[in-house]
Design an enzyme around this catalytic site. Structure first.
Site, PDB file in Angstrom:
ATOM      1  NE  ARG A 315      -0.227  -0.435   4.982  1.00 19.61           N
ATOM      2  CZ  ARG A 315       0.622   0.319   5.667  1.00 19.61           C
ATOM      3  NH1 ARG A 315       0.915   1.517   5.237  1.00 19.61           N
ATOM      4  NH2 ARG A 315       1.193  -0.127   6.760  1.00 19.61           N
ATOM      5  CD  GLN A 571      -1.165  43.837  54.902  1.00 13.52           C
ATOM      6  OE1 GLN A 571      -0.035  43.762  54.465  1.00 13.52           O
ATOM      7  NE2 GLN A 571      -1.525  43.310  56.051  1.00 13.52           N
ATOM      8  NE  ARG A 640       2.518  37.757  58.423  1.00 12.22           N
ATOM      9  CZ  ARG A 640       1.750  37.484  57.395  1.00 12.22           C
ATOM     10  NH1 ARG A 640       1.735  36.261  56.896  1.00 12.22           N
ATOM     11  NH2 ARG A 640       1.001  38.421  56.851  1.00 12.22           N
ATOM     12  CE  LYS A 736       4.274  44.740  61.896  1.00 12.40           C
ATOM     13  NZ  LYS A 736       3.927  45.479  60.670  1.00 12.40           N
ATOM     14  CG  HIS A 766       5.994  50.357  59.996  1.00 10.80           C
ATOM     15  ND1 HIS A 766       5.913  50.436  58.626  1.00 10.80           N
ATOM     16  CD2 HIS A 766       4.809  49.812  60.401  1.00 10.80           C
ATOM     17  CE1 HIS A 766       4.751  49.956  58.223  1.00 10.80           C
ATOM     18  NE2 HIS A 766       4.064  49.572  59.275  1.00 10.80           N
TER      19      HIS A 766
END
Length: 1189
Positions: A315, A571, A640, A736, A766
């Site tokens: 084929r 934030q 943190r 902070k 801060h």
């Protein structure tokens, strides 16, 4: 012969004289090969007929033919059986006066019965005769043919094997390895390699079964398996008069499981004498078989260059196209004309005239997923853009936008062939062609093909038949990004369902792109911010290191500022929702305007998880992009302590790993704090920063009012704490003041005392401006000896945010120099004024300062979030009561330092008290019976450290009695170290392109990271979208609503929403149409409101202890019990999610569950019935597992 017999091929085609009355051809196949044959048939002035199954009624091959007929009635045949129904196919051909049938490849192309019946019905068969198919199509018969032609073969069984016993007998004689092959058919189906005895039976049964399914005949044979051979095949053409030629060879060695993946023509590394021997043997085999038409003789070549005949394929082959490209011979045209009676000589196909020119390669592009073991993918093709150009040939089938790829057929979309004057040129052309393809909606094998084409072994053409299986690095695939289509999917969802960003109320009030301000120098001239900015403090830090950097900060004659606009400002004011896109827009201007600044705080804290959780951005990518845009100003992050950027303690090695990534990616200054000022917890973060090589800014958190008599956090406390911090070792000492309760007088006393105590240590202060006294307090700090204070641009200052930069600079005018021109501060402020409009849908709607902060002491960053959270869980009308409860909760917990995560403990306890109408006395009296929020249990267990003055007793004991232990040491010491290599390996198995940054993200927030990656799979990198397009649904067909997206440098998408389809009643989806760079595209979107079923849920009877209701509105995440199941005291019943909180509903007593009124993903309102119990007798309370952002 007559002179006209030697006419050129193109003239023969034009007048079709060789075809006579043969003017109508049917192709008994589907997909690509009928289209290929139809094209040649049209060139030969023939009419074409297609056949198709019901499932193929939309396939392209049906449309390419002049006529098309369905095979049988609907449901009569399976999708595959339709193309094997030879009687039905012949009936169609006879009915419609077909003269020729071409079988293509696959299906019935090697079925001698089909060939015989075709010719019995007076129709020409385009292929070898049925007797030849019998002689060569059966691999066993082909082996016998080779014996007759004296062509070498691989040792194997003389005929088909009937059972396992025969297979076993063969391997006992010849040994392993062996290969079991289907006698009929090919393409790798019905083949199994057996390397040891235990596998022989299973391999035989599977090969036979697979052959039966694929080819309708389960006959198999067995032969010795050659290890690492090359697969060489020869293209043959033979006429009806005994003439045979070859069109040279193809190297088809690159295979996967015996199926060819990439085909090369010619075989580059084959020695000339071996090539000639193979070509001669191929022709000899065809002549021995009395072969006619096209066929392929296939050989294996071992490592000693010995060749063995394996089979003849009677084929046309998939890869015939590359032979056509290097020889110039149209093999299909030759097939048709030979079938009509033409000789090779008439076609001008004489062996001595056929030569090759250059090289060619073919790749099959399929809908297979190489990352999933080449599992075929199905679905609708959303986008199909093909390649082209010099040296590129495409033979396509069902590759078009809108095509539905079903599981019934071969997964090939198109054959791509490239040719060039040498091997390397055609390889590069193929790479270029594959890269040009854009196929969306289904997975393809293109990424794998690109990996293959760029592998060094492939580049040298030294591959063997098992090369792919032997080369696992080929599967380290760079998958297509599919960026444009994923962005359209997001915009489509936005158009249909509106914004899904949590906390968004309404739409942005800015309806244009924000203006980027011009920055001027001291002379008023505009600065070109596109060129690299002047050196800043970061250059000094990089050159001299943290120690000398800190000394230079202390020696600075004026006062330095840190701008928090890029983190704490949004934030505090905008729910942490400012996107990377808008930070990058102002970054170049900022690098000039604030190049004298101490630092820009732009990372860490809540921005880390919110980036992934709500903005669908990678926080590391944000850091990298900002660092590139601002190379001169130090970047600061909030850390943190022992929690990293998480809300819970992590193993120490996870903190170390995270901070190394942060430092390497661009963070310079690490503002490290502990929420309880626990020095042991603080030390974890400090030590990790030192290991990473960053600037340590150890921070003590200011709480309450130290001037108030009797306050436990007094001046002595802070001086003692600072002394411990300094002894621990820090480059900079920071204060902070997260609630903004540091009054000017207290600021003066505290900073003056610290300066006297530590004269050579830089001090950074801060604060938040919640009470409206922020500027005055920071001026007091400056005058008292602080070296750095935190401010932010004017439009993002005030209230719960930091003090105004311009107001602070003006307050010190003529007294203390900051190095920041006030004019530059105003210039960049113009941009942020527009940002407030752009992000107006996240505003907390605070009207002014709140001096009550001196009483409730709610941190600035928490105040807006707590208000927002209260509104979401149905407590918005009780905001005043909630603030009072916050004060009461703080007293119950022992008047603790309140900063994330301890501030959340206070906030969660306050909301718990308000929701359940509990006073402080109730909490103390019922402490042993209540199911407290999980954050409260974490606190009392000691997972957040130890508060100053210890835990309140007996409350602590009563709260955790029978539920939690009491930790007496630092939480991190109780945790097993993370196995970071194993975590990475797990992530790599689940997600693509995993980096150490990804591992660090996962360590901090496993669930958030996983959800982000899934979202990224759906929508890609959404950070490139302008924010107004990210938050606002696109408008239909309006020029002014065109979305312009730059997905990378010099690559821009222009997107216009054109139409939105009707709701599909069956699927609940809508189709949304876009114009992308002028090209129409479509996405299908689930309409989440289109088929909403209205559900009225029963309410729990507050007076019936057996009915348990939801404490507030939320979504059912999980149901952990079943009806009639027994529960013990404390057993979880269901998990609800409400914005930042997950509520685990647990049973306070033993009982049996009756009716369960909800299921997962149900939305519930407060008091909606969850389960009904038959024996619960006490009021059910709730454990709240805090999921913070």
């Amino acid at each position: 012969m007559a002179e006209e017999d030697y006419l050129p091929v193109y003239q023969l085609r034009r007048d079709s004289s060789l075809l006579g009355t043969m003017n109508k051809i049917l192709v008994a196949n589907r997909g690509e090969i009928p289209i290929r044959i139809f094209r040649t048939a049209h060139e030969l002035s023939m009419n074409t007929v297609a056949i198709y199954s019901h499932e193929d009624r939309l396939s392209m091959h049906r449309l390419k033919a002049d006529e098309a007929y369905v095979i049988g009635e609907r449901g009569q045949y399976s999708p595959v059986q339709a193309y094997l129904a030879i009687d039905e196919i012949i009936k169609i051909a006879v009915k419609h006066n077909v003269n020729m049938i071409h079988p293509g490849y696959g299906f019935c192309s090697e079925n001698s019965e089909f060939a015989r019946k075709v010719e019995e019905n007076g129709i020409l068969w385009v292929g070898p005769s049925d007797t030849v198919i019998d002689a060569v199509g059966d691999k066993v018969s082909a082996r016998n043919l080779a014996y007759a032609a004296n062509v070498p073969t691989v040792p194997g069984t003389p005929g088909p094997i009937e059972d396992v016993a025969q297979a076993t007998a063969f391997v006992e004689e010849y040994g392993y390895p062996v290969i079991i092959k289907a006698a009929f058919g090919g393409g790798g189906r019905g083949m199994r390699v057996v390397r040891e005895g235990d596998d022989i039976e299973d391999a035989f049964l599977r090969a036979s079964s697979e052959a039966k399914t694929a080819f309708g005949n389960g006959t198999v044979f067995i032969e010795r398996f050659l290890d690492k051979p090359k697969h060489i095949e020869v293209q043959l053409l033979a006429d009806n008069y005994g003439n045979v030629i070859h069109l040279f060879e193809r190297d088809c060695s690159v295979q996967r499981r015996h199926q060819k993946v990439a085909r090369n023509c010619s075989a580059k590394t084959l020695p000339v004498e071996v090539r000639n021997a193979i070509l001669n043997d191929a022709v000899k085999l065809a002549k021995t078989a009395n072969y006619r038409n096209a066929g392929t003789a296939e050989f294996l070549v071992d490592s000693q260059n010995r060749h063995y005949f394996i089979e003849i394929n009677p084929r046309i082959q998939v890869e015939h196209t590359i032979t056509e490209e290097i020889t110039g011979v149209d093999i299909v045209a030759a097939q048709i004309q030979i079938a009509a009676g033409a000789s090779l000589e008439q076609l001008g196909l004489l062996q001595e005239k056929i030569t090759t020119r250059g090289f060619a390669i073919q790749c099959r592009i399929t809908t297979e997923d190489p990352t999933k073991n080449f599992q075929p993918d199905t679905g609708k093709i959303e986008v199909y853009r093909s390649s082209g150009g010099n040296g590129v040939r495409l033979d396509g089938g069902n590759g078009f936008a809108g095509a539905v790829i079903s599981p019934h057929y071969d997964s090939m979309l198109v054959k791509c062939s490239t040719s060039g004057s040498n091997y390397e040129i055609r390889r590069r052309k193929m790479i270029r062609a594959l890269v040009e393809f854009r196929i969306r909606g289904v997975k393809t094998n293109i990424p794998f093909l690109l990996a293959l084409l760029t592998h060094p072994v492939f580049m040298t053409s030294e591959c063997w038949t098992t090369f792919i299986d032997d080369t696992p690095e080929l599967f380290k695939i760079l998958t297509s990004q599919n960026r444009a289509q994923k962005l359209l999917a997001y915009l489509g969802d936005l158009a249909v369902n509106g914004s899904s960003i949590k906390g968004q109320i309404g739409l942005p009030k800015l309806h244009k792109e924000a203006d980027i301000p011009s920055i001027t120098d001291i002379n008023g001239d505009v600065i070109d911010v596109s060129i690299p900015p002047p050196d800043g403090w970061r250059q000094f830090l990089l050159e001299k290191g943290p120690e000398q950097f800190a000394q230079q900060v202390r020696a600075f004659p004026g006062l330095m500022i840190m701008d928090t606009t890029w983190r704490d400002a949004h934030q505090s004011l905008l729910a942490t929702r400012v996107r990377t896109h808008d930070l990058l827009n102002i970054a170049p201007a900022t690098s000039y305007a604030l190049h004298h600044a101490f630092a820009l705080e732009c990372w860490g804290g809540a921005t880390f998880d919110v980036s992934m959780r709500f903005l669908h951005e990678d926080p590391w990518q944000r850091l990298r992009k900002l660092r590139k845009a601002v190379p001169n100003i130090p970047f600061s992050m909030l850390l943190r302590g022992g929690n990293g950027v998480a809300y819970y303690s992590l193993p120490d090695n996870a903190i170390d790993h995270f901070l190394k990534q942060a430092k390497d990616t661009g963070v310079d200054v690490f503002r490290v704090f502990d929420a309880l000022n626990d020095i042991e917890q603080l030390k974890v973060g400090v030590d990790a920063v030192k290991k990473a090589g960053g600037v340590v800014e150890a921070t003590m958190c200011y709480s309450g009012d130290m001037l108030k008599p009797g306050k436990k956090y007094n001046l002595e406390y802070y001086i003692n704490l600072a002394t411990e911090i300094v002894e621990m070792g820090t480059h900079i000492l920071a204060v902070k003041d997260m609630a903004g309760t540091l009054k000017p007088t207290a600021a003066k006393q505290l900073i003056s005392a610290l300066r006297r105590k530590f004269p050579s240590l830089p001090i950074h202060v801060h604060t938040h401006d919640s009470a409206g006294t922020g500027v005055a307090s920071m001026v007091a700090c400056a005058r008292a000896g602080a070296d750095v204070v935190t401010v932010r641009v004017n439009s993002m200052s005030g209230m719960t945010s930091q003090p105004s930069m311009s107001a602070f600079i003006a307050s010190l005018d003529g007294e203390i120099e900051t190095g920041i021109p006030e004019a530059n501060a105003r210039e960049i402020d113009a941009y942020w004024a527009e940002m407030r409009l752009l992000y107006s849908c996240f505003e907390a709607d605070l009207k002014g300062p709140d001096p009550e902060v001196y009483q409730h002491e709610i941190p600035g960053g928490q105040l807006t979030n707590l208000l927002f959270q209260a509104q979401q869980v149905g407590l918005g009308e009780k905001w005043v009561e909630t603030k009072k409860a916050y004060e009461a909760a703080n007293r119950l917990l022992g008047d603790i330092v309140k900063v994330t995560p301890t501030s959340k403990v206070v906030g969660d306890l306050a909301q718990f008290m308000v929701s359940n109408k509990l006073s402080s006395e109730d909490v103390e009296r019922l402490a042993s019976e209540l199911d407290f929020p999980d954050s409260v249990l974490d606190f009392f267990e000691g997972l957040m450290g130890t508060p100053y003055g210890g835990f309140p007793e007996p409350l602590r004991t009563n709260v955790i009695s029978g539920k939690r232990r009491k930790l007496t040491s630092r939480p991190g010491l109780t945790l097993e170290p993370y196995n970071i290599p194993a975590i990475r390996e797990d992530l790599e198995a689940r997600f693509s392109k995993v980096t150490e940054n990804d591992v660090a993200s996962y360590n901090m927030y496993p669930k958030v990271y996983e959800a982000y990656k899934k979202q990224q799979e759906l929508y890609g990198d959404l950070s490139v979208l302008p924010t107004r397009n990210f938050l606002s649904p696109p408008k239909i067909d309006e020029e002014r609503h065109v979305t312009i997206v730059t997905i990378e440098t010099r690559k821009t998408l222009i997107i216009k929403c054109m139409a939105e389809g009707e709701l599909s009643q069956s699927s609940g989806t809508r189709e949304v149409y876009f114009e992308l760079n002028g090209e129409m595209r479509k996405v299908t979107v689930e309409d989440k409101n289109g088929a909403v079923e209205t559900i009225t849920r029963p309410k729990a009877d507050a007076h019936n202890p057996n009915e348990i209701g939801a404490p507030m509105a939320g979504v059912v995440v999980e149901v952990r019990v079943h009806e009639n199941g027994e529960v013990k005291k404390g057993d979880p019943i269901a998990v609800l999610s409400a914005m930042k909180m997950e509520m685990v509903i647990s049973s306070p007593v033993a009982g049996r569950i009756g009716q369960i009124a909800v299921k997962e993903n149900d939305s519930v309102d407060a008091s909606d019935l969850i389960p009904k119990s038959s024996r619960l007798s006490k009021l059910l309370m709730f454990i709240i597992l805090i999921i913070l952002y």
